[in-house]
Scaffold this motif. Structure first.
Motif, PDB file in Angstrom:
ATOM      1  N   VAL A  24       0.997  -1.314   0.191  1.00 27.14           N
ATOM      2  CA  VAL A  24      -0.135  -0.026   0.041  1.00 27.14           C
ATOM      3  C   VAL A  24       0.898   1.250  -0.015  1.00 27.14           C
ATOM      4  O   VAL A  24       0.570   2.163  -0.802  1.00 27.14           O
ATOM      5  N   CYS A  25       1.806   1.413   0.946  1.00 25.37           N
ATOM      6  CA  CYS A  25       2.649   2.476   0.959  1.00 25.37           C
ATOM      7  C   CYS A  25       3.459   2.474  -0.447  1.00 25.37           C
ATOM      8  O   CYS A  25       3.581   3.856  -0.860  1.00 25.37           O
ATOM      9  N   LEU A  26       4.265   1.622  -0.890  1.00 23.30           N
ATOM     10  CA  LEU A  26       5.024   1.882  -2.071  1.00 23.30           C
ATOM     11  C   LEU A  26       4.070   2.143  -3.255  1.00 23.30           C
ATOM     12  O   LEU A  26       4.649   2.922  -4.134  1.00 23.30           O
ATOM     13  N   TYR A  27       3.047   1.452  -3.388  1.00 21.92           N
ATOM     14  CA  TYR A  27       2.203   2.005  -4.557  1.00 21.92           C
ATOM     15  C   TYR A  27       1.334   3.423  -4.394  1.00 21.92           C
ATOM     16  O   TYR A  27       1.179   4.063  -5.315  1.00 21.92           O
ATOM     17  N   ALA A  28       1.338   3.595  -3.039  1.00 28.02           N
ATOM     18  CA  ALA A  28       0.752   5.086  -2.869  1.00 28.02           C
ATOM     19  C   ALA A  28       1.821   6.162  -3.278  1.00 28.02           C
ATOM     20  O   ALA A  28       1.347   7.071  -4.016  1.00 28.02           O
ATOM     21  N   SER A  29       3.163   5.917  -3.091  1.00 28.85           N
ATOM     22  CA  SER A  29       4.122   6.607  -3.521  1.00 28.85           C
ATOM     23  C   SER A  29       4.215   6.606  -4.993  1.00 28.85           C
ATOM     24  O   SER A  29       4.241   7.913  -5.603  1.00 28.85           O
ATOM     25  N   ALA A  30       4.302   5.662  -5.444  1.00 31.24           N
ATOM     26  CA  ALA A  30       4.620   5.400  -6.957  1.00 31.24           C
ATOM     27  C   ALA A  30       3.280   6.205  -7.776  1.00 31.24           C
ATOM     28  O   ALA A  30       3.589   6.770  -8.875  1.00 31.24           O
ATOM     29  N   ARG A  31       2.227   6.041  -7.325  1.00 27.99           N
ATOM     30  CA  ARG A  31       1.149   6.409  -7.858  1.00 27.99           C
ATOM     31  C   ARG A  31       1.037   8.141  -7.703  1.00 27.99           C
ATOM     32  O   ARG A  31       0.839   8.768  -8.751  1.00 27.99           O
ATOM     33  N   ALA A  71      -9.557  -3.820   6.530  1.00 25.34           N
ATOM     34  CA  ALA A  71      -8.629  -2.435   6.817  1.00 25.34           C
ATOM     35  C   ALA A  71      -9.028  -1.308   6.016  1.00 25.34           C
ATOM     36  O   ALA A  71      -9.024  -0.365   6.357  1.00 25.34           O
ATOM     37  N   ALA A  72      -9.483  -1.675   4.699  1.00 32.68           N
ATOM     38  CA  ALA A  72      -9.577  -0.693   3.741  1.00 32.68           C
ATOM     39  C   ALA A  72     -10.909  -0.173   3.883  1.00 32.68           C
ATOM     40  O   ALA A  72     -11.509   0.683   3.334  1.00 32.68           O
ATOM     41  N   GLY A  73     -11.968  -0.818   4.864  1.00 31.04           N
ATOM     42  CA  GLY A  73     -13.084  -0.188   5.167  1.00 31.04           C
ATOM     43  C   GLY A  73     -14.379  -0.805   4.498  1.00 31.04           C
ATOM     44  O   GLY A  73     -15.123  -0.401   3.996  1.00 31.04           O
ATOM     45  N   ALA A  74     -13.998  -2.045   3.796  1.00 35.29           N
ATOM     46  CA  ALA A  74     -15.035  -2.473   2.807  1.00 35.29           C
ATOM     47  C   ALA A  74     -16.113  -2.610   3.707  1.00 35.29           C
ATOM     48  O   ALA A  74     -16.144  -3.098   4.723  1.00 35.29           O
ATOM     49  N   LEU A 105      -7.872  -2.213  -3.383  1.00 37.42           N
ATOM     50  CA  LEU A 105      -8.564  -1.867  -2.530  1.00 37.42           C
ATOM     51  C   LEU A 105      -8.355  -0.294  -1.782  1.00 37.42           C
ATOM     52  O   LEU A 105      -9.324   0.439  -1.451  1.00 37.42           O
ATOM     53  N   TYR A 106      -7.038  -0.523  -1.517  1.00 37.72           N
ATOM     54  CA  TYR A 106      -6.683   0.832  -1.090  1.00 37.72           C
ATOM     55  C   TYR A 106      -6.600   2.047  -1.741  1.00 37.72           C
ATOM     56  O   TYR A 106      -6.766   3.272  -1.337  1.00 37.72           O
ATOM     57  N   ALA A 107      -6.364   1.752  -3.055  1.00 44.36           N
ATOM     58  CA  ALA A 107      -6.492   2.948  -4.051  1.00 44.36           C
ATOM     59  C   ALA A 107      -8.080   3.251  -4.027  1.00 44.36           C
ATOM     60  O   ALA A 107      -8.228   4.421  -4.379  1.00 44.36           O
ATOM     61  N   SER A 108      -9.036   2.369  -4.099  1.00 43.23           N
ATOM     62  CA  SER A 108     -10.359   2.946  -4.050  1.00 43.23           C
ATOM     63  C   SER A 108     -10.626   3.732  -2.669  1.00 43.23           C
ATOM     64  O   SER A 108     -11.199   4.595  -2.626  1.00 43.23           O
ATOM     65  N   ALA A 109     -10.129   3.260  -1.639  1.00 44.86           N
ATOM     66  CA  ALA A 109     -10.352   3.566  -0.353  1.00 44.86           C
ATOM     67  C   ALA A 109      -9.905   4.969  -0.324  1.00 44.86           C
ATOM     68  O   ALA A 109     -10.572   6.010   0.106  1.00 44.86           O
ATOM     69  N   ARG A 110      -9.058   5.318  -0.766  1.00 44.92           N
ATOM     70  CA  ARG A 110      -8.005   6.653  -0.701  1.00 44.92           C
ATOM     71  C   ARG A 110      -8.618   7.545  -1.789  1.00 44.92           C
ATOM     72  O   ARG A 110      -8.943   8.661  -1.219  1.00 44.92           O
TER      73      ARG A 110
END
Lengths: 271, 271
Positions: free
Chosen positions: A255-262, B140-143, B257-262
């Motif tokens: 999640v961290c690495l992809y959030a940065s990359a994105r 964790a991602a709030g699904a 899932l985290y990309a969506s949640a974010r």
């Protein structure tokens, strides 16, 4: 692959390879084992990394391209019996092909340069499967390097090599770096150093991730020790939106690495 | 926890619990085993889920709060010998406490409602450890819900329960849903249905993730079959920025899932 088949699990050649399943011998020989066609293919793609190839007759036929590549590169190829392969392989169902490889890690200085935009640091990561998964994820996320600190698992551990799915051969890997030295270097080349830990007061959603970043990941059970949290520019936690207590280490790292990359790549839409 | 200790691994009570390690018996008894203090705590937090608690003397002392909660709730608590615990537990190092739980899954209609913003669908996921990790990550991602289709692993498999780290008890879980029916329902309540697959022509970075979304995740080895790709509103792949061939299933699910949640939560900065 002419000549006779290795059938004796006690032969010097087999024993010399087998001992590479132990870290002390890996460090002494500066060599390790890479198992399965995917890892062997990636290793052969690098010059001078593979020093010996073992294959069963059956796998040698199925992966004739790999055998041919090895032969052209002057790598000795040994046909091995199923029994010998089972002795060397560390998986329950060996895939019949296995390479002895030279260490591929590089120095901190050559891995982490001023061109770096994203680096993963494994501090106190003890499970080799987790470490390999983080290595694979960092590679997928386009990281410029992965640094294993001196308190982390050996990247050449068989489970780590397998979980990395070839990524160990794709990007610069550093091993045995003291964490303070690694952080100095990362900051010195202009990376913002984030420690990923549940202790963070800010979450991934609250920090600007658009710039060059290094992420430090800690132990599976207890995260990162105070002294490492203190070294980072910022301690950041992955937000938990639901009821889970936490994420597992490899998931949090993804999640961290992809959030940065994105964030580094995607131009934000106007709000 | 008065009375005698269970020491006979062949006693009817132990055998009745032990058989819940097999899916056929779980389905017949509509019950499953939850192992370890974390899972037991989460199960006890729900009314009427735990029907029996087994604990060693030692674990019962260490987790006196759990024993007390069970007793107050009228749950029969059995003190078990280490041997009996080893018989029931499916881990190498049992944590000494284990609950028999009633099935907790709910219907597709009650899990997936018009309030839903994020749902994970496991289609053809076969590895119970992966399935449990995705369940934990979705939580964790709030699904709002996790749907196991009829071609996926049993969510009550011991490995899945353990990997979910309690999340099986946190959010509505559906099991055995035919995938077409699940997609109809998800779309019917206003979710955009994304299939996560390497076959996607667009990546996570190219799609608008700010709205309510359902994510379908496929098999570890071969992804999603054509007919499921065809059911989705969009097939999306996780971008691979570096040299890795792919991500593992649980990692890819975490990133999606985290990309969506974010995206649903973070107000984008002006570009």
């Amino acid at each position: 692959m002419a000549g006779s088949e290795l059938t004796n699990t006690k032969s010097p050649r087999v024993k010399a390879a087998k001992r590479l399943t132990k870290r002390a011998f890996r460090d002494r020989d500066r060599s390790f084992l890479a198992e399965g066609p995917q890892a062997v293919r990636e290793a052969l793609a690098l010059d001078g990394v593979v020093t010996e190839l073992f294959t069963t007759a059956e796998a040698g036929t199925r992966h004739a391209d790999l055998v041919a590549t090895a032969v052209s590169a002057g790598v000795p190829v040994h046909r091995a019996s199923g029994e010998v392969m089972a002795e060397l392989a560390q998986t329950v169902t060996p895939q019949g092909i296995l390479a002895v490889c030279r260490f591929v890690h590089v120095s901190l200085e050559s891995a982490v340069t001023e061109q770096a935009r994203l680096v993963a640091v494994l501090a106190h990561v003890r499970d080799p499967g987790n470490a390999g998964t983080v290595l694979r994820t960092a590679d997928a996320a386009g990281a410029d390097a992965v640094v294993f600190t001196d308190a982390s698992v050996d990247p050449y551990n068989g489970k780590c090599v397998r979980a990395s799915a070839g990524s160990l051969f794709h990007l610069p890997v550093v091993t045995g770096a003291p964490v303070a030295q690694a952080v100095d270097r990362l900051r010195g080349v202009g990376l913002r150093v984030f420690a990923a830990d549940g202790a963070g007061t800010r979450t991934l959603d609250d920090v600007d991730l658009s710039g060059p970043a290094a992420w430090i990941f800690g132990n599976e059970a207890w995260g990162l020790p105070e002294e490492i949290l203190g070294l980072a520019d910022e301690v950041v936690r992955v937000p938990i939106y639901g009821g889970a207590e936490s994420l597992n280490l490899a998931t949090a790292a993804a999640v961290c690495l992809y959030a940065s990359a994105r964030s580094q790549r995607v131009r934000p839409l106007s709000g």
